[in-house]
Design a protein around this motif. Structure first.
Motif, PDB file in Angstrom:
ATOM      1  N   TYR A  84     -19.237  -6.341   7.377  1.00 28.66           N
ATOM      2  CA  TYR A  84     -20.737  -5.962   7.931  1.00 28.66           C
ATOM      3  C   TYR A  84     -21.851  -6.505   7.240  1.00 28.66           C
ATOM      4  O   TYR A  84     -21.753  -6.700   5.879  1.00 28.66           O
ATOM      5  N   ASP A  85     -22.608  -7.129   7.923  1.00 26.85           N
ATOM      6  CA  ASP A  85     -23.680  -7.961   7.488  1.00 26.85           C
ATOM      7  C   ASP A  85     -24.961  -7.185   7.844  1.00 26.85           C
ATOM      8  O   ASP A  85     -25.572  -7.178   8.644  1.00 26.85           O
ATOM      9  N   ARG A  91     -25.809  -4.584  17.098  1.00 22.72           N
ATOM     10  CA  ARG A  91     -25.100  -5.203  18.265  1.00 22.72           C
ATOM     11  C   ARG A  91     -24.181  -6.571  17.897  1.00 22.72           C
ATOM     12  O   ARG A  91     -23.280  -6.767  17.935  1.00 22.72           O
ATOM     13  N   THR A  92     -25.007  -7.204  16.996  1.00 23.90           N
ATOM     14  CA  THR A  92     -24.452  -8.569  16.282  1.00 23.90           C
ATOM     15  C   THR A  92     -22.951  -8.097  15.530  1.00 23.90           C
ATOM     16  O   THR A  92     -22.014  -8.696  15.522  1.00 23.90           O
ATOM     17  N   ARG A  96     -19.064  -8.871  16.261  1.00 17.82           N
ATOM     18  CA  ARG A  96     -18.198  -9.583  15.584  1.00 17.82           C
ATOM     19  C   ARG A  96     -17.025  -8.580  15.080  1.00 17.82           C
ATOM     20  O   ARG A  96     -15.940  -9.125  15.025  1.00 17.82           O
ATOM     21  N   LEU A  97     -17.197  -7.215  14.751  1.00 17.47           N
ATOM     22  CA  LEU A  97     -16.148  -6.341  14.550  1.00 17.47           C
ATOM     23  C   LEU A  97     -15.051  -6.462  15.674  1.00 17.47           C
ATOM     24  O   LEU A  97     -13.849  -6.477  15.392  1.00 17.47           O
ATOM     25  N   ILE A  98     -15.481  -6.073  16.741  1.00 21.00           N
ATOM     26  CA  ILE A  98     -14.450  -6.089  17.842  1.00 21.00           C
ATOM     27  C   ILE A  98     -14.010  -7.115  18.081  1.00 21.00           C
ATOM     28  O   ILE A  98     -12.624  -7.180  18.418  1.00 21.00           O
ATOM     29  N   GLU A  99     -14.499  -8.327  18.379  1.00 21.28           N
ATOM     30  CA  GLU A  99     -13.858  -9.675  18.405  1.00 21.28           C
ATOM     31  C   GLU A  99     -13.035  -9.734  17.333  1.00 21.28           C
ATOM     32  O   GLU A  99     -11.767 -10.499  17.722  1.00 21.28           O
ATOM     33  N   THR A 100     -13.107  -9.542  16.258  1.00 16.44           N
ATOM     34  CA  THR A 100     -12.198  -9.768  15.058  1.00 16.44           C
ATOM     35  C   THR A 100     -11.009  -8.956  15.248  1.00 16.44           C
ATOM     36  O   THR A 100      -9.943  -9.384  15.036  1.00 16.44           O
ATOM     37  N   LEU A 101     -10.881  -7.504  15.770  1.00 15.81           N
ATOM     38  CA  LEU A 101     -10.123  -6.775  15.736  1.00 15.81           C
ATOM     39  C   LEU A 101      -9.103  -7.300  17.249  1.00 15.81           C
ATOM     40  O   LEU A 101      -7.817  -6.962  17.009  1.00 15.81           O
ATOM     41  N   LEU A 144     -21.660   2.825   9.921  1.00 15.38           N
ATOM     42  CA  LEU A 144     -22.304   1.682  10.196  1.00 15.38           C
ATOM     43  C   LEU A 144     -23.550   1.971  11.308  1.00 15.38           C
ATOM     44  O   LEU A 144     -24.590   1.275  11.155  1.00 15.38           O
ATOM     45  N   ILE A 145     -23.262   2.722  12.541  1.00 17.56           N
ATOM     46  CA  ILE A 145     -24.171   2.898  13.444  1.00 17.56           C
ATOM     47  C   ILE A 145     -25.281   3.884  12.922  1.00 17.56           C
ATOM     48  O   ILE A 145     -26.198   3.273  13.023  1.00 17.56           O
TER      49      ILE A 145
END
Length: 241
Positions: A84-85, A91-92, A96-101, A144-145
């Motif tokens: 997490y950045d 949103r970004t 990124r997290l979803i695409e990684t998983l 995170l949210i």
């Protein structure tokens, strides 16, 4: 004089190292072939020791399977969440997290998750670990949210329900991908789902009206809702003959 060859005896290791080697071998085996591949003999063959030695260190196989599951999925969770950045928007980060998983390179972990849901129904030790890990994933996403909401008041979503929806999408699409049933572009679907989750403020979602059955509606309320009827002229009494 004839000599017979013998299998090399496993090198003696300190108990801590031997225990670690057995766990590492089981994790490697499960990552390649799933949790269902974990048996005493299979783990012993992977590590290069006797089944008796594996049983000595891990006498209850159901608990060992649960331990291997936790080792695999906890490592992924820590890796993904730590990426997490805080310098970019919510949103970004979530995209990124979803695409990684959803990346194909993580199908081994997806297999472990899918099998854990099925095996956990009969293996209570595993079922307990599965519930714990799912709670930890939800809590991590919710945190995170919530952190992003605290930093940017313009972000108006419910952290709890948003985390649930995102996890449901990732779990479903990961399971589908194992049998090659998935949309052509999972990343595009992930982006659309994320937009739907983040663009609908919780306060703007109206509560659905509660239907009231005519049979249950009070009679007084029904009479009040009916339009007033014009008064009818009095009819003369009928003459008796």
């Amino acid at each position: 004089m004839k000599t017979t060859s013998r299998a090399a005896a496993p090198r003696r290791l300190p108990p801590e190292e031997r225990e670690r080697s057995i766990l590492d071998g089981a994790v490697s085996l499960a990552s390649e072939s799933g949790l269902e591949a974990l048996t005493v003999r299979a783990v012993a063959a992977r590590v290069g020791v006797t089944p008796a030695l594996v049983a000595h260190y891990r006498p209850v196989m159901e608990s060992f399977v649960a331990e291997v599951f936790t080792t695999i999925v906890a490592a992924e969770r820590e890796e993904v969440i730590s990426s997490y950045d805080p310098t970019v928007d919510l949103r970004t980060n979530l995209l990124r997290l979803i695409e990684t998983l959803l990346d194909d390179s993580r199908d081994d972990v997806a297999m472990v998750w899918v099998q854990s849901w099925a095996l956990g129904a009969r293996n209570e030790a595993l079922g307990t670990r599965v519930r714990t890990e799912m709670d930890l994933w939800h809590s991590a996403l919710e945190d995170l949210i919530a952190r992003a909401i605290a930093e940017d008041p313009a972000v108006r979503v419910d952290p709890d329900s948003s985390a649930w929806m995102l996890l449901a999408m990732v779990d479903g699409m990961s399971a589908h991908s194992l049998v090659h049933w998935a949309p052509r572009d999972r990343a595009a679907l992930a982006r659309r789902t994320l937009s739907a989750v983040l663009d609908v403020p919780v306060t703007d979602v109206p509560e659905p009206p509660v239907p009231v059955s005519d049979d249950l509606e009070p009679a007084a309320a029904r009479r009040a809702a009916q339009p007033a009827q014009p008064a009818q002229p009095a009819q003369p009494a009928e003459t008796l003959r």
